[in-house]
Design a protein around this motif. Structure first.
Motif, short mmCIF file in Angstrom:
data_model
loop_
_atom_site.label_atom_id
_atom_site.label_comp_id
_atom_site.label_asym_id
_atom_site.label_seq_id
_atom_site.Cartn_x
_atom_site.Cartn_y
_atom_site.Cartn_z
N SER A 1 -2.01 -32.53 -89.15
CA SER A 1 -1.96 -33.03 -87.78
C SER A 1 -0.55 -32.88 -87.26
O SER A 1 0.39 -32.63 -88.04
N GLY A 2 -0.39 -33.04 -85.95
CA GLY A 2 0.94 -33.04 -85.36
C GLY A 2 1.32 -31.78 -84.61
O GLY A 2 2.39 -31.72 -84.01
N GLY A 3 0.46 -30.78 -84.64
CA GLY A 3 0.76 -29.56 -83.91
C GLY A 3 0.63 -29.76 -82.42
O GLY A 3 0.19 -30.83 -81.95
N GLY A 4 1.01 -28.74 -81.66
CA GLY A 4 0.89 -28.83 -80.22
C GLY A 4 1.64 -27.72 -79.52
O GLY A 4 2.12 -26.79 -80.16
N LEU A 5 1.69 -27.85 -78.20
CA LEU A 5 2.40 -26.89 -77.36
C LEU A 5 3.70 -27.52 -76.90
O LEU A 5 3.69 -28.59 -76.29
N VAL A 6 4.81 -26.87 -77.23
CA VAL A 6 6.12 -27.39 -76.86
C VAL A 6 6.98 -26.25 -76.32
O VAL A 6 6.67 -25.07 -76.52
N GLN A 7 8.06 -26.62 -75.68
CA GLN A 7 9.01 -25.62 -75.20
C GLN A 7 10.05 -25.32 -76.27
O GLN A 7 10.28 -26.13 -77.18
N ALA A 8 10.65 -24.17 -76.16
CA ALA A 8 11.71 -23.78 -77.10
C ALA A 8 12.79 -24.85 -77.11
O ALA A 8 13.15 -25.39 -76.07
N GLY A 9 13.26 -25.16 -78.32
CA GLY A 9 14.27 -26.18 -78.49
C GLY A 9 13.74 -27.56 -78.82
O GLY A 9 14.49 -28.45 -79.24
N ALA A 10 12.44 -27.74 -78.65
CA ALA A 10 11.82 -29.04 -78.93
C ALA A 10 11.60 -29.23 -80.43
O ALA A 10 11.84 -28.33 -81.24
N SER A 11 11.12 -30.42 -80.76
CA SER A 11 10.82 -30.76 -82.14
C SER A 11 9.37 -31.19 -82.29
O SER A 11 8.77 -31.70 -81.35
N LEU A 12 8.84 -30.97 -83.48
CA LEU A 12 7.53 -31.47 -83.85
C LEU A 12 7.59 -31.93 -85.30
O LEU A 12 8.35 -31.37 -86.09
N ARG A 13 6.77 -32.90 -85.63
CA ARG A 13 6.62 -33.29 -87.02
C ARG A 13 5.16 -33.13 -87.41
O ARG A 13 4.28 -33.79 -86.85
N GLY B 1 1.93 -42.90 -99.54
CA GLY B 1 0.97 -42.66 -98.48
C GLY B 1 0.19 -41.37 -98.61
O GLY B 1 -0.58 -41.02 -97.72
N ASP B 2 0.41 -40.64 -99.73
CA ASP B 2 -0.29 -39.38 -99.97
C ASP B 2 -0.15 -38.42 -98.80
O ASP B 2 -1.14 -37.80 -98.37
N THR B 3 1.05 -38.32 -98.30
CA THR B 3 1.28 -37.49 -97.12
C THR B 3 2.53 -36.63 -97.31
O THR B 3 3.53 -37.11 -97.87
N VAL B 4 2.46 -35.40 -96.85
CA VAL B 4 3.62 -34.52 -96.82
C VAL B 4 3.91 -34.19 -95.36
O VAL B 4 2.99 -34.09 -94.54
N TYR B 5 5.18 -34.06 -95.05
CA TYR B 5 5.60 -33.83 -93.68
C TYR B 5 6.41 -32.54 -93.56
O TYR B 5 7.03 -32.09 -94.52
N LEU B 6 6.39 -31.99 -92.36
CA LEU B 6 7.28 -30.89 -92.04
C LEU B 6 7.90 -31.22 -90.69
O LEU B 6 7.23 -31.17 -89.66
N GLN B 7 9.17 -31.59 -90.73
CA GLN B 7 9.92 -31.85 -89.50
C GLN B 7 10.48 -30.53 -89.02
O GLN B 7 11.21 -29.86 -89.76
N MET B 8 10.15 -30.17 -87.79
CA MET B 8 10.58 -28.89 -87.24
C MET B 8 11.43 -29.15 -86.00
O MET B 8 10.93 -29.73 -85.03
N ASN B 9 12.67 -28.77 -86.07
CA ASN B 9 13.60 -28.95 -84.96
C ASN B 9 14.02 -27.61 -84.38
O ASN B 9 13.87 -26.57 -85.03
N SER B 10 14.54 -27.65 -83.18
CA SER B 10 15.02 -26.42 -82.52
C SER B 10 14.00 -25.31 -82.60
O SER B 10 14.30 -24.17 -82.99
N LEU B 11 12.79 -25.63 -82.22
CA LEU B 11 11.70 -24.65 -82.34
C LEU B 11 11.94 -23.44 -81.45
O LEU B 11 12.51 -23.54 -80.35
N LYS B 12 11.49 -22.30 -81.96
CA LYS B 12 11.63 -21.02 -81.27
C LYS B 12 10.25 -20.42 -81.05
O LYS B 12 9.31 -20.73 -81.79
N PRO B 13 10.12 -19.55 -80.04
CA PRO B 13 8.81 -18.91 -79.82
C PRO B 13 8.27 -18.22 -81.08
O PRO B 13 7.06 -18.19 -81.30
#
Length: 122
Positions: free
Chosen positions: A7-19, A76-88
């Motif tokens: 979970s946690g995906g989505g549509l963001v602009q370049a430079g944004a972050s998602l986890r 919590g049996d969960t793994v995360y991927l923090q993504m910063n400064s996203l690029k196209p």
């Protein structure tokens, strides 16, 4: 039955972050390596990052190192991927997977989630 649900995906602009999150069930989460892979349209699936049961981390390539951070919450049996400064070029479906060994190859991962779409607009 082992299940991995991203979970946690989505549509963001370049430079944004998602986890991204990946919730696991059906096996002893803390005993396994967890990995993130991605597949962009028209491209092969590629390794992004992995974290083994002791917390040892491997990132795939320089283009994500320093921008992406993998972590895990064994309680919590969960793994995360923090993504910063996203690029196209980060646009892809992101999958989490589980393996009994630390590996950058998808062949060594025996359980996979269905993926979550990440789209980065310019």
């Amino acid at each position: 039955q082992v299940q991995l649900v991203e979970s946690g995906g989505g549509l963001v602009q370049a430079g944004a972050s998602l986890r991204l999150s990946c919730a696991a069930s059906g096996r002893t989460f803390s005993s396994y390596t967890m990995g993130w892979f991605r597949q962009a349209p028209g491209k092969e699936r590629e390794f992004v990052a992995a974290i083994d049961r002791s917390g040892y981390i491997t990132y795939s390539f320089d283009s994500v190192k320093g921008r992406f951070t993998i972590s895990r919450d064994n309680a919590g049996d969960t793994v995360y991927l923090q993504m910063n400064s996203l690029k196209p070029e980060d646009t892809a479906i992101y999958y989490c997977a589980s393996s009994s060994t630390m590996s950058t190859s998808g062949r060594h991962y025996d359980y996979w989630g269905r993926g979550t779409q990440v789209t980065v607009s310019s």
